[in-house]
Write an enzyme that holds these catalytic residues in place. Structure first.
Site, PDB file in Angstrom:
ATOM      1  N   GLU A 219      17.136  -1.261   0.682  1.00  0.00           N
ATOM      2  CA  GLU A 219      17.639   0.071   0.353  1.00  0.00           C
ATOM      3  C   GLU A 219      19.157   0.078   0.161  1.00  0.00           C
ATOM      4  O   GLU A 219      19.905   0.430   1.080  1.00  0.00           O
ATOM      5  CB  GLU A 219      17.257   1.084   1.437  1.00  0.00           C
ATOM      6  CG  GLU A 219      15.816   1.496   1.403  1.00  0.00           C
ATOM      7  CD  GLU A 219      15.464   2.571   2.426  1.00  0.00           C
ATOM      8  OE1 GLU A 219      14.389   3.178   2.289  1.00  0.00           O
ATOM      9  OE2 GLU A 219      16.265   2.799   3.358  1.00  0.00           O
ATOM     10  N   GLU A 335       8.070   0.841   0.275  1.00  0.00           N
ATOM     11  CA  GLU A 335       8.201   1.620   1.513  1.00  0.00           C
ATOM     12  C   GLU A 335       8.000   3.093   1.207  1.00  0.00           C
ATOM     13  O   GLU A 335       8.655   3.659   0.337  1.00  0.00           O
ATOM     14  CB  GLU A 335       9.572   1.403   2.149  1.00  0.00           C
ATOM     15  CG  GLU A 335       9.781   2.206   3.431  1.00  0.00           C
ATOM     16  CD  GLU A 335      11.142   1.929   4.068  1.00  0.00           C
ATOM     17  OE1 GLU A 335      11.584   0.764   4.034  1.00  0.00           O
ATOM     18  OE2 GLU A 335      11.759   2.886   4.581  1.00  0.00           O
TER      19      GLU A 335
END
Length: 825
Positions: A219, A335
């Site tokens: 991320e 995710e």
């Protein structure tokens, strides 16, 4: 006039200087997570009960992925189907991967075990698992041996016929180019690999292994905790690309990962696939782009962005995914969760249906976050919550199955969606076993029992020795047990009972039967309520001579138990919340050769909803920092939603002052994550920034139960949750209370152990809004149980810094004074 102005400015300067020493706070803007715009119509997020709509979302039901495994599908590739690039098997047939992601291996690494991986592959139907290797946050950089967990996870995935994603979990900081991701030697002299060397090492160990998928940057984001972040724009994507392209090239050139799928993240917590899909994508034939979303935060949409929309106006995550697909880029949702973006609240299952239908329709593979028993909504397993639940073992045992009760709502839901079958949630109503005596006859009366008006035989009913004695049973001899048999027996009933009794949840009716000599006794029962007046008993229940035991007074006693199968009206009443008040019971009583028997302790047992005693906290009050609690309120402090302890927060006296207090105990069986059982206190405060403060300080007192503070330690951690930094900024220092050295602590006049806590916060950014302050009292193999007290919580600085701040502010005010004087000339 000029002199008056000088005096006024001097007074203002003095006030400002004093203020600067105690409250050097400035306002800061909250970071924008960027998931709302008016260019596409979002599907509204609502926290409401889940209702599956398989007609609207048919892609949720596809029967699972049993044949879509490495042993059948082989090496993965990217192909174009109807103008859309998608994942395919070795033969070019589109394939979807569905499974789970681990949580951080440094916290919940025990999930890497044979039984767990077998359960995920077989009982859950997963064909992929993601191994989340954090770098910072006490993970790989600080413990390079965590790479062994990655090896073990890869081997277990292969053994259980699953693909495996090796996730270089860029999180804090959010710039994948940050120093922490470059490798080197840590403070303990241990070498750890940087991103490129790490992936080259894995590829060398598993050359061209078709099971392996490489995820280069979990991320990328603006998160500046522990290093720099990146911007949510083209420059941010360029930073990611400059990081990822050399790793992709190195993997391909190594000859050890020539065709393995590589996944690359994007800015804003991997929500900007649209940026990656624009003018400057990764130059590679088998690279996909990461999609991350949380269904309580990121709205779905049925629309795509119109042509020509600038990147700064694209903020709906699902529309961004559609944009990337339209631009010919393949995406992988590595995710996602059913919570909000911070892992809590919800679960938002209706919104999850929207998202998963979109993913499945577009053959977008996904892994759900996460395989943890942490107390957060997105965790797949039941967490430890003091006095409520025990944490699910991440090793399911030799049967290689977790029961539905061991799964959280998220885990139960996601399992059904991996399997592609209807989601049928279990009843999670808290229940407790109960056993309550309705008639005990201890008042010397028959408690309303009389001969029933339809009894074929006459008997005498009286209270003898605090039991219900029935005399005249010589001819009441139907003891075969069948339904048609008991009608000829004596009938008694509680017609004159003037009470009712709620038997909701009852499963059995039992009573003591007392006789002078052992014999066979048969009793059938028809319980009654106003809503359920009659249902024939299925049969009599028999007790025989062998069931009786002699008592001290020479009589014989046996326990006779009637179930819902024996007495259907017991079930009818016990399962009706609106009609569960028992108001009468008819008993058909027969014996083999006894004229007199006594009944006692007529009892219902069963299982019913558990209604816990409400936790009564003292008044929350207004948020205040410093927090001294002298106004008698909690001054805004409350339990964090992830806290494993939620006992009463009260204001008590400690060391002559009001303090915030609570009781708790750490469990004897310890999870691997010492935060999993920790009390977590949080304070939300508007415009909270660090400014010039250097540490958070407070008084902490403990009052342990005897012999329950003798080993281990309490580690106090300090967290802020700034929106602009990914809702997580952790102070690098902790404060340890060594319980084995308790005797060296200061003891107050009221017998409390006193600790003056200081936790350095200089590594926290000083100019962003922190939103809230959280204290986590972690369990370091401790046996602690007792009451604790918190007082005088404040942000503070050293005397030297106060002098520096004062001097700086004096200089600034003097400069302002000169400017004002110049204007007055």
């Amino acid at each position: 006039m000029r002199n008056k102005l000088r005096r006024l400015l001097a007074i203002m300067m003095a006030v400002l200087l004093i203020t600067s020493l105690f409250a050097p706070m400035v306002s800061a803007e909250e970071g924008d997570n960027g998931d709302d715009d008016d260019l596409v119509t979002p599907i509204e997020i609502e926290e409401r009960p889940h209702e599956s709509n398989y007609e609207k979302y048919p892609a949720l039901l596809d029967g699972g992925l049993d044949e879509r495994r490495p042993s059948e599908a082989g090496a993965l590739q990217l192909v174009e189907v109807d103008g859309q690039v998608t994942l395919a098997d070795q033969d070019g047939v589109p394939i979807q991967l569905r499974g789970m992601s681990t949580h951080g291996l440094q916290w919940f690494g025990e999930i890497v075990n044979e039984n767990a991986f077998a359960a995920l592959a077989n009982d859950w139907g997963s064909n992929v698992i993601r191994l989340a290797l954090y770098i910072g946050e006490n993970a790989y950089r600080y413990n390079p041996d965590l790479i062994e967990k990655v090896y073990a996870g890869i081997e277990l995935a292969k053994e259980n016929d699953m693909y495996v994603i090796i996730d270089w979990h860029v999180h804090a900081p959010g710039d994948p180019n940050a120093d922490i991701y470059q490798g080197g030697v840590n403070e303990d002299g241990e070498e750890y690999l940087g991103a490129k060397d790490f992936f080259l090492h894995i590829a060398e160990k598993y050359p061209n292994d078709p099971h392996l998928i490489y995820e280069l940057a979990n991320e990328p984001s603006s998160n500046s905790s522990g290093g720099p972040g990146i911007t949510n724009d083209e420059d941010g994507w360029e930073a990611v690309r400059e990081y990822a392209q050399p790793i992709v090239d190195a993997l391909r050139d190594s000859g050890n990962a020539e065709d393995n799928i590589i996944i690359v993240g994007s800015p804003n917590w991997s929500q900007r696939m649209d940026l990656a899909a624009a003018d400057n994508p990764i130059d590679d034939h088998h690279t996909m782009y990461t999609l991350h979303f949380y269904t309580g935060t990121h709205e779905g949409t049925n629309e795509s962005y119109p042509e020509g929309i600038s990147s700064e106006d694209r903020s709906n995550v699902m529309a961004n995914a559609k944009y990337a697909l339209d631009k010919g880029k393949a995406i992988f949702a590595t995710e996602w969760g059913v919570s909000e973006a911070d892992g809590n609240n919800g679960p938002y299952l209706n919104e999850a249906d929207v998202w998963l239908n979109f993913l499945n329709e577009n053959n977008i593979s996904w892994t759900n976050w996460s395989l943890t028993n942490k107390n957060e909504t997105s965790g797949a397993f039941t967490p430890f919550i003091l006095n409520e639940s025990d944490a699910t073992d991440l090793d399911p045992g030799e049967d290689q199955v977790w029961s539905m009760e061991e799964l959280s709502v998220s885990g139960e839901y996601v399992r059904s969606r991996i399997l592609g079958e209807e989601y049928q949630p279990i009843d999670r109503t808290p229940r407790e076993e109960f056993s309550e005596v309705i008639w005990d006859f201890n008042d010397g009366t028959t408690q309303g029992f009389v001969q029933n008006s339809d009894s074929p035989l006459d008997v005498t009913i009286e209270n003898v020795n605090d039991a219900l004695q029935i005399t005249g049973l010589d001819e009441s001899n139907a003891i075969a047990g069948e339904e048609e048999d008991y009608w000829s027996n004596v009938r008694i009933s509680a017609d004159e009972w003037e009470e009712t009794f709620d038997i909701l949840g009852a499963e059995e009716l039992s009573m003591d039967v007392v006789v002078d000599d052992p014999t066979t006794v048969a009793i059938a029962a028809i319980p009654q309520s106003s809503a359920h007046e009659w249902a024939n008993a299925s049969n009599s229940v028999l007790i025989t001579e062998d069931d009786f035991e002699e008592q001290e007074d020479g009589t014989y006693k046996a326990l006779l138990t009637i179930t819902g199968e024996d007495a259907p009206n017991l079930t009818n009443i016990a399962e009706d919340p609106e009609g569960s008040e028992l108001n009468n019971i008819i008993l058909f009583v027969g014996t083999e050769n006894a004229d007199v028997i006594s009944l006692d302790n007529i009892t219902v047992t069963g299982d019913r909803e558990s209604v816990p005693e409400p936790v009564e906290h003292d008044t929350k009050g207004d948020s205040a920092l410093p927090s001294d609690f002298e106004d008698g309120t909690r001054q805004g402090w409350e339990w964090d939603s992830e806290s494993a302890v939620r006992t009463a927060l009260t204001i008590e006296e400690a060391n002559g002052s009001n303090a915030l207090s609570w009781e708790y105990a750490y469990p004897e069986v310890k999870p691997s994550d010492d935060w999993a059982t920790a009390p977590r206190l949080t304070l939300y405060k508007d415009d909270l920034v660090r400014g010039d403060y250097e540490f958070v300080a407070f008084d902490f007192y403990i009052d342990p139960i005897e012999d329950r503070a003798t080993e281990g330690a309490i580690d106090i951690n300090l967290i802020f949750q700034p929106p602009a930094a990914g809702y997580w900024a952790q102070a690098s220092e902790t404060f340890e209370i060594d319980l084995e050295e308790l005797d060296s602590a200061t003891v107050t006049d009221d017998g409390l152990y006193h600790y003056e806590v200081e936790i350095n916060i200089e590594d926290i950014e000083n100019d962003i809004e922190l939103r809230n302050l959280m204290l986590i009292f972690a369990d370091d193999e401790s046996d602690f149980a007792g009451r604790v007290f918190l007082d005088n919580v404040r942000m503070d600085m050293s005397l030297e810094t106060k002098v520096e701040v004062l001097e700086r502010n004096i200089n600034e005010l003097q400069e302002q004074l000169v400017e004002v004087e110049a204007l007055m000339r």
